[in-house]
Design a protein around this motif. Structure first.
Motif, PDB file in Angstrom:
ATOM      1  N   ALA A  34      65.307  36.103  55.901  1.00  0.00           N
ATOM      2  CA  ALA A  34      64.449  36.549  54.927  1.00  0.00           C
ATOM      3  C   ALA A  34      63.873  35.650  54.097  1.00  0.00           C
ATOM      4  CB  ALA A  34      65.361  37.712  54.458  1.00  0.00           C
ATOM      5  N   ASP A  35      64.609  34.716  53.723  1.00  0.00           N
ATOM      6  CA  ASP A  35      64.418  33.683  52.533  1.00  0.00           C
ATOM      7  C   ASP A  35      63.015  32.845  53.375  1.00  0.00           C
ATOM      8  OD1 ASP A  35      64.648  31.689  50.407  1.00  0.00           O
ATOM      9  OD2 ASP A  35      64.866  30.460  51.925  1.00  0.00           O
ATOM     10  N   THR A  36      63.302  32.598  54.533  1.00  0.00           N
ATOM     11  CA  THR A  36      62.057  31.807  55.267  1.00  0.00           C
ATOM     12  C   THR A  36      60.766  32.693  55.437  1.00  0.00           C
ATOM     13  OG1 THR A  36      63.375  30.476  56.613  1.00  0.00           O
ATOM     14  CG2 THR A  36      61.454  30.829  57.552  1.00  0.00           C
ATOM     15  N   VAL A  37      61.082  33.899  55.720  1.00  0.00           N
ATOM     16  CA  VAL A  37      59.934  35.080  55.453  1.00  0.00           C
ATOM     17  C   VAL A  37      59.156  34.933  54.467  1.00  0.00           C
ATOM     18  CG1 VAL A  37      59.243  37.403  55.627  1.00  0.00           C
ATOM     19  CG2 VAL A  37      60.814  36.615  57.302  1.00  0.00           C
ATOM     20  N   ARG A  38      60.034  35.080  53.231  1.00  0.00           N
ATOM     21  CA  ARG A  38      59.131  34.991  51.852  1.00  0.00           C
ATOM     22  C   ARG A  38      58.430  33.664  51.677  1.00  0.00           C
ATOM     23  NH1 ARG A  38      64.489  37.469  50.443  1.00  0.00           N
ATOM     24  NH2 ARG A  38      64.108  39.717  50.269  1.00  0.00           N
ATOM     25  N   ILE A  58      54.765  36.310  62.292  1.00  0.00           N
ATOM     26  CA  ILE A  58      55.736  35.583  62.773  1.00  0.00           C
ATOM     27  C   ILE A  58      56.172  35.834  64.258  1.00  0.00           C
ATOM     28  CG2 ILE A  58      58.314  35.140  62.781  1.00  0.00           C
ATOM     29  CD1 ILE A  58      57.948  35.328  59.563  1.00  0.00           C
ATOM     30  N   CYS A  59      55.936  35.345  65.273  1.00  0.00           N
ATOM     31  CA  CYS A  59      56.350  35.496  66.612  1.00  0.00           C
ATOM     32  C   CYS A  59      57.690  34.853  66.849  1.00  0.00           C
ATOM     33  CB  CYS A  59      55.484  34.772  67.546  1.00  0.00           C
ATOM     34  SG  CYS A  59      55.688  34.898  69.275  1.00  0.00           S
ATOM     35  N   VAL A  89      62.685  43.851  58.393  1.00  0.00           N
ATOM     36  CA  VAL A  89      61.316  44.469  58.243  1.00  0.00           C
ATOM     37  C   VAL A  89      60.872  44.854  57.013  1.00  0.00           C
ATOM     38  CG1 VAL A  89      59.927  46.734  59.011  1.00  0.00           C
ATOM     39  CG2 VAL A  89      61.105  45.224  60.950  1.00  0.00           C
ATOM     40  N   PRO A  90      61.894  45.568  56.234  1.00  0.00           N
ATOM     41  CA  PRO A  90      61.651  45.660  54.674  1.00  0.00           C
ATOM     42  C   PRO A  90      61.066  44.584  53.934  1.00  0.00           C
ATOM     43  CG  PRO A  90      63.523  46.926  55.451  1.00  0.00           C
ATOM     44  CD  PRO A  90      63.154  45.935  56.459  1.00  0.00           C
ATOM     45  N   VAL A  91      61.658  43.383  54.087  1.00  0.00           N
ATOM     46  CA  VAL A  91      61.249  42.365  53.582  1.00  0.00           C
ATOM     47  C   VAL A  91      59.772  41.854  53.977  1.00  0.00           C
ATOM     48  CG1 VAL A  91      61.627  39.507  53.413  1.00  0.00           C
ATOM     49  CG2 VAL A  91      63.538  41.379  53.383  1.00  0.00           C
ATOM     50  N   CYS A  92      59.408  41.958  55.286  1.00  0.00           N
ATOM     51  CA  CYS A  92      58.252  41.808  55.628  1.00  0.00           C
ATOM     52  C   CYS A  92      56.958  42.684  55.281  1.00  0.00           C
ATOM     53  CB  CYS A  92      57.917  41.957  57.379  1.00  0.00           C
ATOM     54  SG  CYS A  92      59.137  40.497  58.166  1.00  0.00           S
ATOM     55  N   GLU A  93      57.587  43.959  55.143  1.00  0.00           N
ATOM     56  CA  GLU A  93      56.628  45.042  54.521  1.00  0.00           C
ATOM     57  C   GLU A  93      56.278  44.562  53.159  1.00  0.00           C
ATOM     58  OE1 GLU A  93      57.944  49.197  56.822  1.00  0.00           O
ATOM     59  OE2 GLU A  93      58.960  48.443  54.888  1.00  0.00           O
ATOM     60  N   GLU A  94      57.227  44.075  52.239  1.00  0.00           N
ATOM     61  CA  GLU A  94      57.087  43.557  50.957  1.00  0.00           C
ATOM     62  C   GLU A  94      55.963  42.210  51.027  1.00  0.00           C
ATOM     63  OE1 GLU A  94      60.736  42.511  49.209  1.00  0.00           O
ATOM     64  OE2 GLU A  94      61.539  44.587  49.605  1.00  0.00           O
ATOM     65  N   CYS A  95      56.031  41.409  52.012  1.00  0.00           N
ATOM     66  CA  CYS A  95      55.404  40.117  52.005  1.00  0.00           C
ATOM     67  C   CYS A  95      53.878  40.303  52.684  1.00  0.00           C
ATOM     68  CB  CYS A  95      56.091  39.223  52.450  1.00  0.00           C
ATOM     69  SG  CYS A  95      57.866  38.714  51.784  1.00  0.00           S
ATOM     70  N   GLY A  96      53.718  41.366  53.396  1.00  0.00           N
ATOM     71  CA  GLY A  96      52.673  41.415  54.105  1.00  0.00           C
ATOM     72  C   GLY A  96      52.700  40.620  55.379  1.00  0.00           C
ATOM     73  N   ILE A  97      53.757  40.580  55.892  1.00  0.00           N
ATOM     74  CA  ILE A  97      53.917  39.794  57.410  1.00  0.00           C
ATOM     75  C   ILE A  97      54.478  40.649  58.238  1.00  0.00           C
ATOM     76  CG2 ILE A  97      55.757  38.431  58.378  1.00  0.00           C
ATOM     77  CD1 ILE A  97      55.365  36.243  56.374  1.00  0.00           C
ATOM     78  N   LYS A  98      53.819  40.624  59.634  1.00  0.00           N
ATOM     79  CA  LYS A  98      54.301  41.259  60.748  1.00  0.00           C
ATOM     80  C   LYS A  98      55.074  40.442  61.579  1.00  0.00           C
ATOM     81  CE  LYS A  98      50.057  44.346  60.601  1.00  0.00           C
ATOM     82  NZ  LYS A  98      49.043  44.555  61.412  1.00  0.00           N
ATOM     83  N   MET A  99      56.220  41.169  61.811  1.00  0.00           N
ATOM     84  CA  MET A  99      57.164  40.377  63.016  1.00  0.00           C
ATOM     85  C   MET A  99      56.470  40.745  64.465  1.00  0.00           C
ATOM     86  SD  MET A  99      59.619  38.684  61.519  1.00  0.00           S
ATOM     87  CE  MET A  99      60.862  38.484  62.748  1.00  0.00           C
ATOM     88  N   ALA A 100      56.622  39.733  65.297  1.00  0.00           N
ATOM     89  CA  ALA A 100      55.718  40.104  66.656  1.00  0.00           C
ATOM     90  C   ALA A 100      56.906  39.771  67.788  1.00  0.00           C
ATOM     91  CB  ALA A 100      54.734  39.547  66.838  1.00  0.00           C
ATOM     92  N   ILE A 101      57.610  40.497  68.273  1.00  0.00           N
ATOM     93  CA  ILE A 101      58.571  40.033  69.144  1.00  0.00           C
ATOM     94  C   ILE A 101      57.952  39.693  70.535  1.00  0.00           C
ATOM     95  CG2 ILE A 101      59.204  42.459  70.309  1.00  0.00           C
ATOM     96  CD1 ILE A 101      62.010  41.254  70.332  1.00  0.00           C
ATOM     97  N   HIS A 102      58.406  38.535  71.395  1.00  0.00           N
ATOM     98  CA  HIS A 102      57.751  38.029  72.555  1.00  0.00           C
ATOM     99  C   HIS A 102      58.609  38.666  73.495  1.00  0.00           C
ATOM    100  CE1 HIS A 102      56.823  35.293  75.682  1.00  0.00           C
ATOM    101  NE2 HIS A 102      55.651  34.955  74.900  1.00  0.00           N
ATOM    102  N   SER A 138      55.125  46.593  60.428  1.00  0.00           N
ATOM    103  CA  SER A 138      55.499  45.167  60.454  1.00  0.00           C
ATOM    104  C   SER A 138      56.579  44.955  61.560  1.00  0.00           C
ATOM    105  CB  SER A 138      56.389  45.125  59.263  1.00  0.00           C
ATOM    106  OG  SER A 138      55.355  45.145  57.990  1.00  0.00           O
ATOM    107  N   ASN A 139      56.874  45.837  62.380  1.00  0.00           N
ATOM    108  CA  ASN A 139      57.654  45.726  63.523  1.00  0.00           C
ATOM    109  C   ASN A 139      56.725  45.859  64.789  1.00  0.00           C
ATOM    110  OD1 ASN A 139      59.670  45.521  65.674  1.00  0.00           O
ATOM    111  ND2 ASN A 139      60.063  47.784  65.448  1.00  0.00           N
ATOM    112  N   GLY A 140      56.323  44.741  65.309  1.00  0.00           N
ATOM    113  CA  GLY A 140      55.371  44.454  66.202  1.00  0.00           C
ATOM    114  C   GLY A 140      55.433  43.885  67.391  1.00  0.00           C
ATOM    115  N   LEU A 141      54.670  43.642  68.341  1.00  0.00           N
ATOM    116  CA  LEU A 141      54.861  43.085  69.442  1.00  0.00           C
ATOM    117  C   LEU A 141      53.873  41.911  69.812  1.00  0.00           C
ATOM    118  CD1 LEU A 141      55.663  43.019  72.917  1.00  0.00           C
ATOM    119  CD2 LEU A 141      53.498  44.563  73.040  1.00  0.00           C
TER     120      LEU A 141
END
Length: 369
Positions: A88-92, A102-103, A193-206, A238-241
């Motif tokens: 989460a720290d890295t996401v921020r 982030i893939c 995902v809540p951290v990503c929502e705050e930061c405007g980042i989408k996680m994209a699982i491979h 924020s939970n994507g593919l």
């Protein structure tokens, strides 16, 4: 569609940013701090330096691939919460320099897996190859193949220290079933995902590559049904593919255009490449051109276009062409990926021109003199 290019960093990639600049249409660099192992803290200053270097060449830094997930998270050990906090720290920190996607993957022990890194093709090029019977035999043989390389090359996505810890890792995953791995992924996403929502980042699982369990290890991102389950479990933009045509395309039962159309609003990033799948389950990487392999890339680009895709795309694994020395990083040479980038943009441009002509009522008009 924003065309991007995966780059492994100055001094770590034999392709330079200046060379990439000469490929028309490359919008951004897909990057990472590749010297970091899973669970290690990413320092803000290291992130800033890498981002500034890329930005100085005129590229965006919107996509990072990968921030690797620590095994304790995948296994579900009590220590996972500490590693999730580090993640989460890295996401921020990444959000602070403008990262938007982030893939990552959730594959146990092995990342993408091949049995021959330089399989000769009829045209004189060579490419990554997967022989199903060899994989069914012994995971240690594949690891030894890499170790015997004597440091001449690395497999992108792999963490080298894993090769020396296979016994330890297999023992750690011994009780991890498919269901338990899925539950551990959901636990991770519920925290991140809540951290990503705050930061405007989408996680994209491979997706898993190949798209089935190997060496008795579970794999849970391998089909339309398994993807649907993951996206529904934590139902957030924020939970994507990361849609990967080559990974999902290893299983001919997967309807790739249907996957794109169902999850179009949850695909911020796509890896587009072609493979030829043989009747016995073997497969080999081929050119991006539709018709050279088993993946209809034209139809996949059409599915993205029809659904208003405005995310990021990169040409994925390429062949080694024209005597190119790609031995330091198999599958990630310059020439074939550059051809792939141009081919994909050409398909997109054709679709876009047809859309514009249609909206303007354009077409061929016959006249007389």
């Amino acid at each position: 569609m924003k065309m991007t290019w995966r780059w492994y960093g100055e001094g770590n990639d034999n392709i330079t940013l200046d060379q990439i600049r000469q490929i028309p249409g490359i919008h951004g660099i897909v990057w990472s701090l590749h010297h970091k192992t899973a669970g290690e803290t990413w320092e803000a200053e290291e992130i800033r330096r890498e981002a500034e270097l890329i930005l100085s060449k005129g590229f965006s830094v919107d996509v990072v691939e990968s921030v690797n997930v620590h095994d304790d998270i995948k296994i579900g050990l009590p220590s996972r919460d500490r590693y999730i906090e580090i993640y989460a720290d890295t996401v921020r920190k990444l959000a602070a320099v403008g990262v938007k996607v982030i893939c990552y993957n959730f594959m146990p022990v092995f990342d993408w897996t091949r049995t021959n890194l330089y399989y000769p093709l009829p045209d004189g090029s060579n490419a990554l190859f997967y022989e199903k019977a060899s994989i069914a035999a012994d995971p240690y043989e594949m690891a030894q193949m890499i170790i015997r390389g004597g440091g001449k090359f690395t497999i992108p996505g792999w963490e080298p220290d894993r090769l020396a810890r296979l016994d330890e890792l297999f023992a750690a995953y011994a009780d991890v079933t498919e269901e338990r791995l899925f539950e551990n992924l959901v636990y991770f996403l519920t925290k991140i995902v809540p951290v990503c929502e705050e930061c405007g980042i989408k996680m994209a699982i491979h997706p898993d590559d190949p798209a089935w369990p190997i060496f008795g290890l579970p794999r849970i991102v391998r089909s339309q049904e398994t993807i649907r389950r993951i996206l529904q479990a934590v139902d957030s933009p924020s939970n994507g593919l990361t849609f990967c045509s080559g990974s999902l395309g290893t299983n001919p039962a997967n309807d790739l255009p249907a996957i794109v159309r169902e999850f179009a609003d949850r695909i911020p990033f796509a890896h587009l490449r072609n493979i030829r799948v043989f009747d016995n389950g073997d497969f080999v990487e081929v050119s991006h051109k539709t018709g050279d392999g088993s993946v209809d890339l034209t139809e996949l680009v059409r599915a993205l276009h029809e659904n208003g895709f405005d995310g990021y795309v990169r040409p994925d694994h390429g062949r080694h062409l024209w005597g190119e020395e790609a031995y330091c990083r198999p599958g990630y040479g310059l020439y074939d990926r550059a051809l792939g980038a141009m081919y994909l943009q050409g398909v997109w441009d054709g679709l876009e021109n047809a859309r514009i002509a249609g909206s303007q009522g354009g077409g061929i008009v016959a006249g007389t003199e």
